[in-house]
Enzyme design. Structure first.
Site, PDB file in Angstrom:
ATOM      1  N   LYS A   1       0.835  -1.209   0.000  1.00  0.00           N
ATOM      2  CA  LYS A   1       0.000   0.000   0.000  1.00  0.00           C
ATOM      3  C   LYS A   1       0.867   1.256   0.000  1.00  0.00           C
ATOM      4  CE  LYS A   1      -1.508   1.566   4.087  1.00  0.00           C
ATOM      5  NZ  LYS A   1      -1.331   2.967   4.529  1.00  0.00           N
ATOM      6  N   ASN A   2       1.862   1.304   0.890  1.00  0.00           N
ATOM      7  CA  ASN A   2       2.616   2.544   1.059  1.00  0.00           C
ATOM      8  C   ASN A   2       3.613   2.806  -0.071  1.00  0.00           C
ATOM      9  OD1 ASN A   2       1.175   3.094   3.309  1.00  0.00           O
ATOM     10  ND2 ASN A   2       2.759   2.499   4.781  1.00  0.00           N
TER      11      ASN A   2
ATOM     12  N   CYS B   1      -4.321  12.804  12.902  1.00  0.00           N
ATOM     13  CA  CYS B   1      -5.017  11.525  12.853  1.00  0.00           C
ATOM     14  C   CYS B   1      -4.736  10.817  14.164  1.00  0.00           C
ATOM     15  CB  CYS B   1      -4.589  10.701  11.654  1.00  0.00           C
ATOM     16  SG  CYS B   1      -2.953  10.042  11.797  1.00  0.00           S
TER      17      CYS B   1
ATOM     18  N   ARG C   1       1.007  14.784  13.129  1.00  0.00           N
ATOM     19  CA  ARG C   1       1.468  14.578  11.745  1.00  0.00           C
ATOM     20  C   ARG C   1       1.415  15.831  10.869  1.00  0.00           C
ATOM     21  NH1 ARG C   1      -0.804   8.972   9.587  1.00  0.00           N
ATOM     22  NH2 ARG C   1       1.088   9.002   8.336  1.00  0.00           N
TER      23      ARG C   1
ATOM     24  N   ASP D   1       5.380   0.876  11.867  1.00  0.00           N
ATOM     25  CA  ASP D   1       4.164   0.199  11.397  1.00  0.00           C
ATOM     26  C   ASP D   1       4.076  -1.264  11.847  1.00  0.00           C
ATOM     27  OD1 ASP D   1       3.368   2.532  10.226  1.00  0.00           O
ATOM     28  OD2 ASP D   1       3.888   1.955   8.179  1.00  0.00           O
TER      29      ASP D   1
ATOM     30  N   ARG E   1      -8.198  -0.576   5.196  1.00  0.00           N
ATOM     31  CA  ARG E   1      -7.359   0.423   4.523  1.00  0.00           C
ATOM     32  C   ARG E   1      -6.016  -0.178   4.123  1.00  0.00           C
ATOM     33  NH1 ARG E   1      -7.076   6.154   7.343  1.00  0.00           N
ATOM     34  NH2 ARG E   1      -5.712   6.341   5.542  1.00  0.00           N
TER      35      ARG E   1
HETATM   36  C1  EPZ Z   1       4.503   7.023   6.180  1.00  0.00           C
HETATM   37  O1  EPZ Z   1       3.755   8.090   6.717  1.00  0.00           O
HETATM   38  C2  EPZ Z   1       3.587   5.829   6.131  1.00  0.00           C
HETATM   39  N1  EPZ Z   1       2.445   6.152   5.291  1.00  0.00           N
HETATM   40  C3  EPZ Z   1       3.145   5.472   7.538  1.00  0.00           C
HETATM   41  O2  EPZ Z   1       2.364   4.302   7.469  1.00  0.00           O
HETATM   42  C4  EPZ Z   1       4.368   5.201   8.404  1.00  0.00           C
HETATM   43  O3  EPZ Z   1       3.959   4.982   9.737  1.00  0.00           O
HETATM   44  C5  EPZ Z   1       5.320   6.396   8.354  1.00  0.00           C
HETATM   45  O4  EPZ Z   1       5.641   6.718   6.976  1.00  0.00           O
HETATM   46  C6  EPZ Z   1       6.631   6.160   9.081  1.00  0.00           C
HETATM   47  O5  EPZ Z   1       7.275   5.046   8.560  1.00  0.00           O
HETATM   48  C7  EPZ Z   1       2.544   6.039   3.963  1.00  0.00           C
HETATM   49  O6  EPZ Z   1       3.579   5.696   3.415  1.00  0.00           O
HETATM   50  C8  EPZ Z   1       1.333   6.351   3.161  1.00  0.00           C
HETATM   51  P1  EPZ Z   1       6.652  10.468   7.954  1.00  0.00           P
HETATM   52  P2  EPZ Z   1       4.289   9.582   6.632  1.00  0.00           P
HETATM   53  O7  EPZ Z   1       6.497  11.718   7.172  1.00  0.00           O
HETATM   54  O8  EPZ Z   1       5.002   9.739   5.344  1.00  0.00           O
HETATM   55  C9  EPZ Z   1       6.954  13.866  11.286  1.00  0.00           C
HETATM   56  C10 EPZ Z   1       0.526   2.902   7.963  1.00  0.00           C
HETATM   57  O9  EPZ Z   1       0.113   2.392   9.026  1.00  0.00           O
HETATM   58  N2  EPZ Z   1       6.757  14.837  10.195  1.00  0.00           N
HETATM   59  O10 EPZ Z   1       7.824   9.591   7.696  1.00  0.00           O
HETATM   60  O11 EPZ Z   1       3.161  10.479   6.925  1.00  0.00           O
HETATM   61  C11 EPZ Z   1       5.727  13.001  11.545  1.00  0.00           C
HETATM   62  O12 EPZ Z   1       4.788  13.653  12.346  1.00  0.00           O
HETATM   63  C12 EPZ Z   1       0.994   4.328   7.917  1.00  0.00           C
HETATM   64  O13 EPZ Z   1       0.544   2.305   6.869  1.00  0.00           O
HETATM   65  C13 EPZ Z   1       6.877  16.181  10.468  1.00  0.00           C
HETATM   66  O14 EPZ Z   1       7.134  16.587  11.595  1.00  0.00           O
HETATM   67  O15 EPZ Z   1       5.299   9.592   7.840  1.00  0.00           O
HETATM   68  C14 EPZ Z   1       6.348  11.792  12.187  1.00  0.00           C
HETATM   69  O16 EPZ Z   1       6.583  12.041  13.544  1.00  0.00           O
HETATM   70  C15 EPZ Z   1       0.676   5.092   9.153  1.00  0.00           C
HETATM   71  N3  EPZ Z   1       6.680  17.080   9.431  1.00  0.00           N
HETATM   72  C16 EPZ Z   1       7.681  11.656  11.474  1.00  0.00           C
HETATM   73  O17 EPZ Z   1       7.946  12.952  10.901  1.00  0.00           O
HETATM   74  C17 EPZ Z   1       6.397  16.659   8.165  1.00  0.00           C
HETATM   75  O18 EPZ Z   1       6.237  17.511   7.269  1.00  0.00           O
HETATM   76  C18 EPZ Z   1       7.723  10.634  10.349  1.00  0.00           C
HETATM   77  O19 EPZ Z   1       6.601  10.833   9.496  1.00  0.00           O
HETATM   78  C19 EPZ Z   1       6.301  15.279   7.899  1.00  0.00           C
HETATM   79  C20 EPZ Z   1       6.483  14.366   8.943  1.00  0.00           C
END
Ligand code: EPZ
Length: 429
Positions: free
Chosen positions: A22-23, A125, A130, A315, A407
Protein backbone atom coordinates in the site's frame (compact mmCIF):
# COMPACT_ATOMS: atom_id res chain seq x y z
CA UNK A 1 -20.37 -1.91 9.66
CA UNK A 2 -18.47 -5.20 9.81
CA UNK A 3 -16.49 -6.67 12.64
CA UNK A 4 -13.98 -9.49 12.80
CA UNK A 5 -14.73 -12.42 15.07
CA UNK A 6 -11.85 -14.66 16.11
CA UNK A 7 -11.94 -17.83 18.16
CA UNK A 8 -8.44 -18.06 19.56
CA UNK A 9 -6.26 -21.10 20.01
CA UNK A 10 -5.54 -22.31 16.47
CA UNK A 11 -1.93 -22.75 15.39
CA UNK A 12 -1.27 -21.20 11.97
CA UNK A 13 0.22 -23.48 9.34
CA UNK A 14 0.49 -23.03 5.60
CA UNK A 15 1.14 -20.42 2.94
CA UNK A 16 0.04 -16.77 2.89
CA UNK A 17 0.45 -14.77 -0.28
CA UNK A 18 1.75 -11.23 0.34
CA UNK A 19 0.23 -8.49 -1.81
CA UNK A 20 1.63 -5.29 -3.29
CA UNK A 21 2.62 -2.62 -0.77
CA UNK A 22 0.00 0.00 0.00
CA UNK A 23 2.62 2.54 1.06
CA UNK A 24 4.55 2.05 -2.17
CA UNK A 25 1.43 2.07 -4.36
CA UNK A 26 0.16 5.46 -3.14
CA UNK A 27 3.21 7.57 -4.16
CA UNK A 28 3.58 5.50 -7.34
CA UNK A 29 0.02 6.36 -8.29
CA UNK A 30 0.79 10.04 -7.64
CA UNK A 31 3.76 9.74 -10.03
CA UNK A 32 1.25 9.36 -12.87
CA UNK A 33 0.57 13.10 -12.52
CA UNK A 34 4.06 13.81 -13.88
CA UNK A 35 3.44 12.61 -17.43
CA UNK A 36 0.73 12.73 -20.09
CA UNK A 37 1.51 9.11 -20.98
CA UNK A 38 0.19 5.97 -19.29
CA UNK A 39 1.82 4.68 -16.10
CA UNK A 40 0.96 1.01 -15.78
CA UNK A 41 1.33 -0.42 -12.28
CA UNK A 42 1.06 -4.14 -11.58
CA UNK A 43 0.73 -6.02 -8.27
CA UNK A 44 -1.74 -3.35 -7.09
CA UNK A 45 -3.36 -4.31 -3.79
CA UNK A 46 -7.13 -4.16 -3.40
CA UNK A 47 -7.45 -1.76 -0.49
CA UNK A 48 -9.64 1.16 0.55
CA UNK A 49 -6.69 3.61 0.46
CA UNK A 50 -5.93 2.68 -3.15
CA UNK A 51 -9.53 3.46 -4.09
CA UNK A 52 -9.31 6.79 -2.25
CA UNK A 53 -6.15 7.73 -4.18
CA UNK A 54 -7.72 6.61 -7.49
CA UNK A 55 -10.73 8.83 -6.78
CA UNK A 56 -8.51 11.79 -5.92
CA UNK A 57 -6.43 11.34 -9.08
CA UNK A 58 -9.60 10.97 -11.15
CA UNK A 59 -10.72 14.30 -9.79
CA UNK A 60 -7.47 15.85 -11.10
CA UNK A 61 -8.20 14.46 -14.57
CA UNK A 62 -6.25 11.18 -14.44
CA UNK A 63 -7.92 8.33 -16.34
CA UNK A 64 -7.68 5.26 -14.14
CA UNK A 65 -8.47 1.74 -15.30
CA UNK A 66 -8.06 -1.53 -13.52
CA UNK A 67 -7.69 -5.10 -14.70
CA UNK A 68 -7.12 -8.32 -12.84
CA UNK A 69 -8.90 -11.17 -11.18
CA UNK A 70 -9.68 -11.76 -7.54
CA UNK A 71 -7.64 -14.86 -6.72
CA UNK A 72 -7.76 -17.10 -3.67
CA UNK A 73 -6.37 -15.05 -0.82
CA UNK A 74 -5.67 -11.92 -2.80
CA UNK A 75 -5.98 -9.99 -6.04
CA UNK A 76 -2.97 -11.47 -7.76
CA UNK A 77 -2.05 -9.72 -10.96
CA UNK A 78 -4.14 -6.61 -10.51
CA UNK A 79 -2.94 -4.01 -13.01
CA UNK A 80 -3.78 -0.32 -12.86
CA UNK A 81 -3.27 2.04 -15.74
CA UNK A 82 -3.15 5.77 -14.97
CA UNK A 83 -3.04 8.42 -17.69
CA UNK A 84 -2.86 12.11 -16.83
CA UNK A 85 -3.24 13.38 -20.41
CA UNK A 86 -4.28 16.70 -18.99
CA UNK A 87 -4.52 17.93 -15.40
CA UNK A 88 -8.08 19.24 -15.37
CA UNK A 89 -8.01 20.47 -11.76
CA UNK A 90 -5.04 21.53 -9.65
CA UNK A 91 -7.07 21.47 -6.44
CA UNK A 92 -7.30 18.54 -4.03
CA UNK A 93 -10.42 19.20 -1.98
CA UNK A 94 -10.85 18.68 1.76
CA UNK A 95 -13.49 16.02 1.31
CA UNK A 96 -11.04 13.66 -0.39
CA UNK A 97 -7.83 14.66 1.42
CA UNK A 98 -9.30 14.27 4.92
CA UNK A 99 -9.88 10.54 4.25
CA UNK A 100 -6.20 9.82 3.77
CA UNK A 101 -3.08 11.78 4.64
CA UNK A 102 -1.15 10.37 1.68
CA UNK A 103 -3.36 12.59 -0.53
CA UNK A 104 -0.83 15.34 0.14
CA UNK A 105 1.48 13.44 -2.26
CA UNK A 106 -0.29 15.09 -5.21
CA UNK A 107 1.09 18.48 -4.15
CA UNK A 108 4.66 18.03 -5.44
CA UNK A 109 3.82 16.52 -8.85
CA UNK A 110 1.00 18.95 -9.63
CA UNK A 111 3.02 22.08 -8.80
CA UNK A 112 5.97 20.65 -10.76
CA UNK A 113 3.86 20.04 -13.85
CA UNK A 114 1.30 22.87 -13.72
CA UNK A 115 3.13 25.58 -11.77
CA UNK A 116 0.35 25.70 -9.20
CA UNK A 117 -1.36 23.29 -6.80
CA UNK A 118 -3.92 23.77 -4.07
CA UNK A 119 -4.26 20.94 -1.59
CA UNK A 120 -6.32 20.77 1.57
CA UNK A 121 -4.27 20.44 4.76
CA UNK A 122 -4.58 16.78 5.78
CA UNK A 123 -4.97 17.46 9.51
CA UNK A 124 -4.08 15.14 12.35
CA UNK A 125 -5.02 11.53 12.85
CA UNK A 126 -5.26 8.94 15.61
CA UNK A 127 -1.51 8.25 15.80
CA UNK A 128 -0.37 11.85 16.21
CA UNK A 129 -0.46 15.42 14.95
CA UNK A 130 1.47 14.58 11.74
CA UNK A 131 2.31 18.01 10.31
CA UNK A 132 3.37 18.61 6.67
CA UNK A 133 5.87 21.41 7.37
CA UNK A 134 8.76 19.45 5.85
CA UNK A 135 6.86 18.87 2.60
CA UNK A 136 6.28 22.62 2.42
CA UNK A 137 9.75 23.83 3.36
CA UNK A 138 11.23 21.42 0.80
CA UNK A 139 8.98 22.78 -1.93
CA UNK A 140 9.99 26.30 -0.91
CA UNK A 141 13.62 25.28 -1.31
CA UNK A 142 12.72 24.20 -4.85
CA UNK A 143 11.41 27.69 -5.51
CA UNK A 144 7.68 27.31 -4.84
CA UNK A 145 5.81 30.02 -3.03
CA UNK A 146 3.65 28.55 -0.33
CA UNK A 147 0.60 30.06 1.29
CA UNK A 148 -1.60 28.35 3.82
CA UNK A 149 -5.05 29.83 4.03
CA UNK A 150 -8.47 28.64 5.10
CA UNK A 151 -7.23 25.07 5.56
CA UNK A 152 -5.64 24.88 2.11
CA UNK A 153 -1.99 24.82 0.99
CA UNK A 154 -1.40 26.80 -2.18
CA UNK A 155 1.95 26.18 -3.86
CA UNK A 156 2.90 28.20 -6.90
CA UNK A 157 5.94 28.25 -9.16
CA UNK A 158 4.72 29.87 -12.39
CA UNK A 159 8.15 29.59 -14.00
CA UNK A 160 8.65 26.04 -12.80
CA UNK A 161 10.57 24.55 -9.89
CA UNK A 162 14.35 24.78 -9.78
CA UNK A 163 16.90 22.41 -8.34
CA UNK A 164 18.38 23.11 -4.90
CA UNK A 165 20.17 21.48 -2.01
CA UNK A 166 17.72 20.48 0.71
CA UNK A 167 18.56 18.83 4.03
CA UNK A 168 15.56 17.16 5.62
CA UNK A 169 15.36 18.42 9.21
CA UNK A 170 13.87 15.06 10.21
CA UNK A 171 13.53 11.81 8.29
CA UNK A 172 10.13 11.82 6.60
CA UNK A 173 8.89 9.16 4.21
CA UNK A 174 6.06 11.23 2.73
CA UNK A 175 8.10 14.43 2.38
CA UNK A 176 10.94 12.55 0.67
CA UNK A 177 8.41 11.08 -1.79
CA UNK A 178 6.64 14.39 -2.44
CA UNK A 179 9.91 16.21 -3.06
CA UNK A 180 11.37 13.46 -5.26
CA UNK A 181 8.26 13.66 -7.43
CA UNK A 182 8.61 17.44 -7.61
CA UNK A 183 12.37 17.52 -8.23
CA UNK A 184 12.10 15.09 -11.15
CA UNK A 185 10.60 17.90 -13.25
CA UNK A 186 12.55 20.81 -11.69
CA UNK A 187 15.16 22.73 -13.67
CA UNK A 188 18.67 21.66 -12.77
CA UNK A 189 20.13 19.54 -10.01
CA UNK A 190 18.58 18.84 -6.62
CA UNK A 191 20.51 17.24 -3.78
CA UNK A 192 18.48 15.81 -0.91
CA UNK A 193 20.27 14.98 2.31
CA UNK A 194 18.92 13.01 5.26
CA UNK A 195 16.27 11.57 2.92
CA UNK A 196 14.18 8.60 4.06
CA UNK A 197 15.58 5.25 2.91
CA UNK A 198 12.47 3.06 3.20
CA UNK A 199 12.17 0.38 0.48
CA UNK A 200 9.02 2.20 -0.70
CA UNK A 201 11.25 5.19 -1.59
CA UNK A 202 13.54 2.93 -3.58
CA UNK A 203 10.50 1.51 -5.37
CA UNK A 204 9.38 5.05 -6.24
CA UNK A 205 12.88 5.97 -7.49
CA UNK A 206 12.97 2.88 -9.70
CA UNK A 207 9.61 3.76 -11.25
CA UNK A 208 10.61 7.40 -11.76
CA UNK A 209 13.83 6.26 -13.44
CA UNK A 210 11.77 4.00 -15.73
CA UNK A 211 9.74 7.13 -16.57
CA UNK A 212 12.91 8.97 -17.59
CA UNK A 213 13.93 10.65 -14.32
CA UNK A 214 17.61 10.91 -13.43
CA UNK A 215 18.21 9.95 -9.82
CA UNK A 216 21.47 8.91 -8.16
CA UNK A 217 22.03 7.51 -4.69
CA UNK A 218 18.91 5.32 -4.69
CA UNK A 219 18.62 3.47 -1.36
CA UNK A 220 20.84 5.98 0.46
CA UNK A 221 20.09 9.10 2.51
CA UNK A 222 21.57 11.36 -0.20
CA UNK A 223 19.57 11.51 -3.40
CA UNK A 224 20.70 13.55 -6.38
CA UNK A 225 18.07 14.37 -8.98
CA UNK A 226 18.87 15.92 -12.37
CA UNK A 227 15.60 17.51 -13.41
CA UNK A 228 14.26 16.69 -16.87
CA UNK A 229 11.80 18.62 -19.09
CA UNK A 230 9.38 15.78 -19.40
CA UNK A 231 8.78 12.26 -18.20
CA UNK A 232 7.18 9.46 -20.18
CA UNK A 233 4.96 6.46 -19.50
CA UNK A 234 6.33 3.27 -17.94
CA UNK A 235 5.40 -0.11 -16.52
CA UNK A 236 6.27 -0.92 -12.94
CA UNK A 237 5.52 -3.79 -10.58
CA UNK A 238 4.81 -2.66 -7.01
CA UNK A 239 7.07 -4.15 -4.32
CA UNK A 240 5.58 -6.66 -1.85
CA UNK A 241 4.06 -5.22 1.31
CA UNK A 242 6.72 -5.56 4.00
CA UNK A 243 4.33 -4.52 6.78
CA UNK A 244 1.75 -7.12 5.73
CA UNK A 245 4.57 -9.69 5.68
CA UNK A 246 5.81 -8.62 9.13
CA UNK A 247 2.29 -8.77 10.52
CA UNK A 248 1.74 -12.36 9.34
CA UNK A 249 5.23 -13.33 10.52
CA UNK A 250 4.18 -12.18 13.99
CA UNK A 251 0.85 -14.01 13.62
CA UNK A 252 2.78 -17.22 12.99
CA UNK A 253 5.07 -16.48 15.96
CA UNK A 254 2.28 -15.66 18.41
CA UNK A 255 0.39 -18.90 17.63
CA UNK A 256 3.53 -21.07 17.63
CA UNK A 257 2.92 -21.90 13.99
CA UNK A 258 4.82 -22.33 10.73
CA UNK A 259 3.96 -20.15 7.78
CA UNK A 260 5.48 -19.35 4.40
CA UNK A 261 4.96 -15.79 3.19
CA UNK A 262 4.86 -16.12 -0.56
CA UNK A 263 6.34 -13.22 -2.51
CA UNK A 264 7.68 -11.42 0.60
CA UNK A 265 11.24 -10.10 0.91
CA UNK A 266 13.21 -10.70 4.09
CA UNK A 267 15.76 -7.98 3.26
CA UNK A 268 12.92 -5.43 3.59
CA UNK A 269 12.19 -6.40 7.22
CA UNK A 270 15.63 -7.35 8.54
CA UNK A 271 15.32 -5.23 11.71
CA UNK A 272 12.00 -6.83 12.63
CA UNK A 273 13.32 -10.28 11.67
CA UNK A 274 16.33 -9.77 13.96
CA UNK A 275 14.05 -9.08 16.92
CA UNK A 276 11.77 -11.99 16.01
CA UNK A 277 14.76 -14.34 16.03
CA UNK A 278 15.55 -13.22 19.58
CA UNK A 279 12.02 -14.24 20.61
CA UNK A 280 12.84 -17.82 19.53
CA UNK A 281 11.23 -17.59 16.10
CA UNK A 282 12.95 -18.92 13.00
CA UNK A 283 12.68 -16.52 10.07
CA UNK A 284 14.57 -16.99 6.83
CA UNK A 285 14.32 -16.70 3.06
CA UNK A 286 12.83 -19.79 1.42
CA UNK A 287 11.36 -20.43 -2.04
CA UNK A 288 11.74 -16.77 -2.92
CA UNK A 289 9.57 -15.79 0.06
CA UNK A 290 9.88 -15.81 3.85
CA UNK A 291 9.66 -18.90 6.06
CA UNK A 292 8.58 -18.28 9.67
CA UNK A 293 8.29 -20.86 12.41
CA UNK A 294 8.05 -21.05 16.16
CA UNK A 295 6.98 -24.64 16.30
CA UNK A 296 8.78 -25.99 19.34
CA UNK A 297 10.31 -23.04 21.12
CA UNK A 298 9.21 -20.83 23.95
CA UNK A 299 8.30 -17.22 23.06
CA UNK A 300 10.82 -14.94 24.78
CA UNK A 301 10.44 -11.25 25.67
CA UNK A 302 12.55 -8.87 23.59
CA UNK A 303 12.87 -5.06 23.64
CA UNK A 304 12.12 -2.97 20.58
CA UNK A 305 12.67 0.65 19.61
CA UNK A 306 11.15 2.00 16.42
CA UNK A 307 13.31 3.99 14.01
CA UNK A 308 13.29 5.11 10.40
CA UNK A 309 14.46 2.44 7.95
CA UNK A 310 16.64 0.38 8.29
CA UNK A 311 15.45 0.45 11.92
CA UNK A 312 12.46 -1.38 13.36
CA UNK A 313 9.36 0.02 11.58
CA UNK A 314 6.78 1.93 13.57
CA UNK A 315 4.16 0.20 11.40
CA UNK A 316 5.05 -3.11 13.10
CA UNK A 317 5.27 -1.77 16.65
CA UNK A 318 1.65 -2.51 17.64
CA UNK A 319 1.87 -6.06 16.28
CA UNK A 320 5.17 -6.73 18.09
CA UNK A 321 3.69 -5.36 21.30
CA UNK A 322 0.77 -7.80 20.92
CA UNK A 323 3.28 -10.62 20.40
CA UNK A 324 5.04 -9.67 23.63
CA UNK A 325 1.84 -9.90 25.70
CA UNK A 326 2.21 -13.69 25.99
CA UNK A 327 6.02 -13.88 25.93
CA UNK A 328 8.13 -15.15 28.81
CA UNK A 329 9.47 -12.13 30.68
CA UNK A 330 9.14 -8.38 30.27
CA UNK A 331 9.84 -6.28 27.22
CA UNK A 332 10.25 -2.55 26.74
CA UNK A 333 8.75 -1.09 23.57
CA UNK A 334 9.83 2.44 22.64
CA UNK A 335 8.02 4.39 19.91
CA UNK A 336 10.16 7.19 18.50
CA UNK A 337 8.28 8.13 15.31
CA UNK A 338 4.73 9.03 16.38
CA UNK A 339 3.77 10.47 19.74
CA UNK A 340 0.46 8.69 20.14
CA UNK A 341 0.92 5.20 18.83
CA UNK A 342 -0.10 3.12 21.85
CA UNK A 343 -3.85 3.28 21.22
CA UNK A 344 -3.92 -0.52 21.09
CA UNK A 345 -2.69 -0.80 24.69
CA UNK A 346 -5.99 -0.13 26.52
CA UNK A 347 -7.73 -2.61 24.21
CA UNK A 348 -5.06 -5.26 24.81
CA UNK A 349 -5.44 -4.64 28.55
CA UNK A 350 -9.13 -5.48 28.16
CA UNK A 351 -7.95 -8.88 26.93
CA UNK A 352 -5.82 -9.39 30.04
CA UNK A 353 -2.49 -8.05 28.78
CA UNK A 354 -0.14 -6.61 31.40
CA UNK A 355 1.12 -3.38 29.81
CA UNK A 356 2.02 -0.04 31.35
CA UNK A 357 2.88 3.00 29.30
CA UNK A 358 4.80 6.11 30.14
CA UNK A 359 5.34 8.68 27.43
CA UNK A 360 6.70 6.90 24.40
CA UNK A 361 7.56 3.70 26.26
CA UNK A 362 5.47 0.63 27.02
CA UNK A 363 6.50 -2.11 29.40
CA UNK A 364 4.88 -5.43 28.54
CA UNK A 365 4.97 -8.26 31.07
CA UNK A 366 4.04 -11.52 29.42
CA UNK A 367 0.97 -13.31 30.81
CA UNK A 368 0.15 -17.02 30.50
CA UNK A 369 -3.12 -16.45 28.69
CA UNK A 370 -5.07 -13.62 27.08
CA UNK A 371 -8.85 -13.69 27.17
CA UNK A 372 -11.13 -12.96 24.27
CA UNK A 373 -13.10 -9.70 24.52
CA UNK A 374 -14.92 -7.18 22.38
CA UNK A 375 -12.33 -4.56 21.35
CA UNK A 376 -12.25 -1.45 19.22
CA UNK A 377 -9.76 -0.72 16.48
CA UNK A 378 -8.33 2.82 16.52
CA UNK A 379 -6.02 2.79 13.50
CA UNK A 380 -4.73 0.40 10.89
CA UNK A 381 -1.80 -1.24 12.69
CA UNK A 382 -3.53 -1.14 16.09
CA UNK A 383 -6.34 -3.18 14.51
CA UNK A 384 -3.84 -5.76 13.29
CA UNK A 385 -2.37 -6.06 16.78
CA UNK A 386 -5.82 -6.81 18.22
CA UNK A 387 -6.34 -9.54 15.62
CA UNK A 388 -2.99 -11.10 16.59
CA UNK A 389 -3.96 -11.05 20.26
CA UNK A 390 -7.32 -12.60 19.35
CA UNK A 391 -5.56 -15.51 17.63
CA UNK A 392 -4.11 -16.72 20.96
CA UNK A 393 -6.77 -15.47 23.36
CA UNK A 394 -9.03 -17.91 25.15
CA UNK A 395 -12.51 -17.65 23.66
CA UNK A 396 -13.96 -15.15 21.24
CA UNK A 397 -12.51 -11.73 20.36
CA UNK A 398 -14.53 -9.33 18.28
CA UNK A 399 -12.64 -6.45 16.67
CA UNK A 400 -14.89 -3.54 15.77
CA UNK A 401 -14.32 -0.57 13.43
CA UNK A 402 -12.45 -2.76 11.00
CA UNK A 403 -12.68 -0.18 8.24
CA UNK A 404 -9.23 0.73 9.58
CA UNK A 405 -8.01 -2.79 8.75
CA UNK A 406 -9.49 -2.64 5.26
CA UNK A 407 -7.36 0.42 4.52
CA UNK A 408 -4.19 -1.66 4.64
CA UNK A 409 -4.83 -5.43 4.79
CA UNK A 410 -6.36 -7.15 1.80
CA UNK A 411 -8.79 -9.92 2.83
CA UNK A 412 -7.10 -10.43 6.17
CA UNK A 413 -9.71 -12.86 7.46
CA UNK A 414 -9.49 -14.98 4.29
CA UNK A 415 -5.71 -15.13 4.38
CA UNK A 416 -5.73 -16.13 8.05
CA UNK A 417 -8.46 -18.72 7.49
CA UNK A 418 -6.37 -20.33 4.76
CA UNK A 419 -3.66 -21.08 7.34
CA UNK A 420 -6.03 -22.46 9.93
CA UNK A 421 -7.28 -19.50 11.97
CA UNK A 422 -10.89 -19.52 13.14
CA UNK A 423 -11.79 -16.04 11.98
CA UNK A 424 -14.74 -14.53 10.15
CA UNK A 425 -16.11 -11.18 9.13
CA UNK A 426 -19.59 -10.60 10.46
CA UNK A 427 -22.00 -7.73 10.30
CA UNK A 428 -21.92 -5.56 13.42
CA UNK A 429 -25.44 -5.27 14.74
C1 EPZ B 1 4.50 7.02 6.18
O1 EPZ B 1 3.75 8.09 6.72
C2 EPZ B 1 3.59 5.83 6.13
N1 EPZ B 1 2.44 6.15 5.29
C3 EPZ B 1 3.15 5.47 7.54
O2 EPZ B 1 2.36 4.30 7.47
C4 EPZ B 1 4.37 5.20 8.40
O3 EPZ B 1 3.96 4.98 9.74
C5 EPZ B 1 5.32 6.40 8.35
O4 EPZ B 1 5.64 6.72 6.98
C6 EPZ B 1 6.63 6.16 9.08
O5 EPZ B 1 7.28 5.05 8.56
C7 EPZ B 1 2.54 6.04 3.96
O6 EPZ B 1 3.58 5.70 3.42
C8 EPZ B 1 1.33 6.35 3.16
P1 EPZ B 1 6.65 10.47 7.95
P2 EPZ B 1 4.29 9.58 6.63
O7 EPZ B 1 6.50 11.72 7.17
O8 EPZ B 1 5.00 9.74 5.34
C9 EPZ B 1 6.95 13.87 11.29
C10 EPZ B 1 0.53 2.90 7.96
O9 EPZ B 1 0.11 2.39 9.03
N2 EPZ B 1 6.76 14.84 10.19
O10 EPZ B 1 7.82 9.59 7.70
O11 EPZ B 1 3.16 10.48 6.92
C11 EPZ B 1 5.73 13.00 11.54
O12 EPZ B 1 4.79 13.65 12.35
C12 EPZ B 1 0.99 4.33 7.92
O13 EPZ B 1 0.54 2.31 6.87
C13 EPZ B 1 6.88 16.18 10.47
O14 EPZ B 1 7.13 16.59 11.59
O15 EPZ B 1 5.30 9.59 7.84
C14 EPZ B 1 6.35 11.79 12.19
O16 EPZ B 1 6.58 12.04 13.54
C15 EPZ B 1 0.68 5.09 9.15
N3 EPZ B 1 6.68 17.08 9.43
C16 EPZ B 1 7.68 11.66 11.47
O17 EPZ B 1 7.95 12.95 10.90
C17 EPZ B 1 6.40 16.66 8.16
O18 EPZ B 1 6.24 17.51 7.27
C18 EPZ B 1 7.72 10.63 10.35
O19 EPZ B 1 6.60 10.83 9.50
C19 EPZ B 1 6.30 15.28 7.90
C20 EPZ B 1 6.48 14.37 8.94
Amino acid sequence: MDKIRIRGGQTLNGVIRIGGAKNAALPLMAASLLTDEALVLSNVPHLADITTMANLLGQHGVLVSLEGQAGNGGHVGRVMSLTAGEITSTTAPYDLVRRMRASVLVLGPIVAREGVATVSLPGGCAIGTRPVDIHLSGLEALGAEIEVEAGYIRASAPKGLRGARYVFPKVSVGATENLLLAASLAKGETIFENAAREPEITDLCECLIAMGAKIDGVGTATLTVQGVDRLHGAEHSIMPDRIEAGTYAMAAAITGGTVELEGARLDHIEAAAAQLRKTGTTIETRNGGIFVSRANTELLAVDVETDPYPGFPTDLQAQFLALMTTAKGASVITETIFENRFMHVPELQRMGADVTTQGNTAVVRGVDQLNGAPVMASDLRASASLVLAGLVADGVTEVRRIYHLDRGYERLEEKLRLVGADVERVEDS
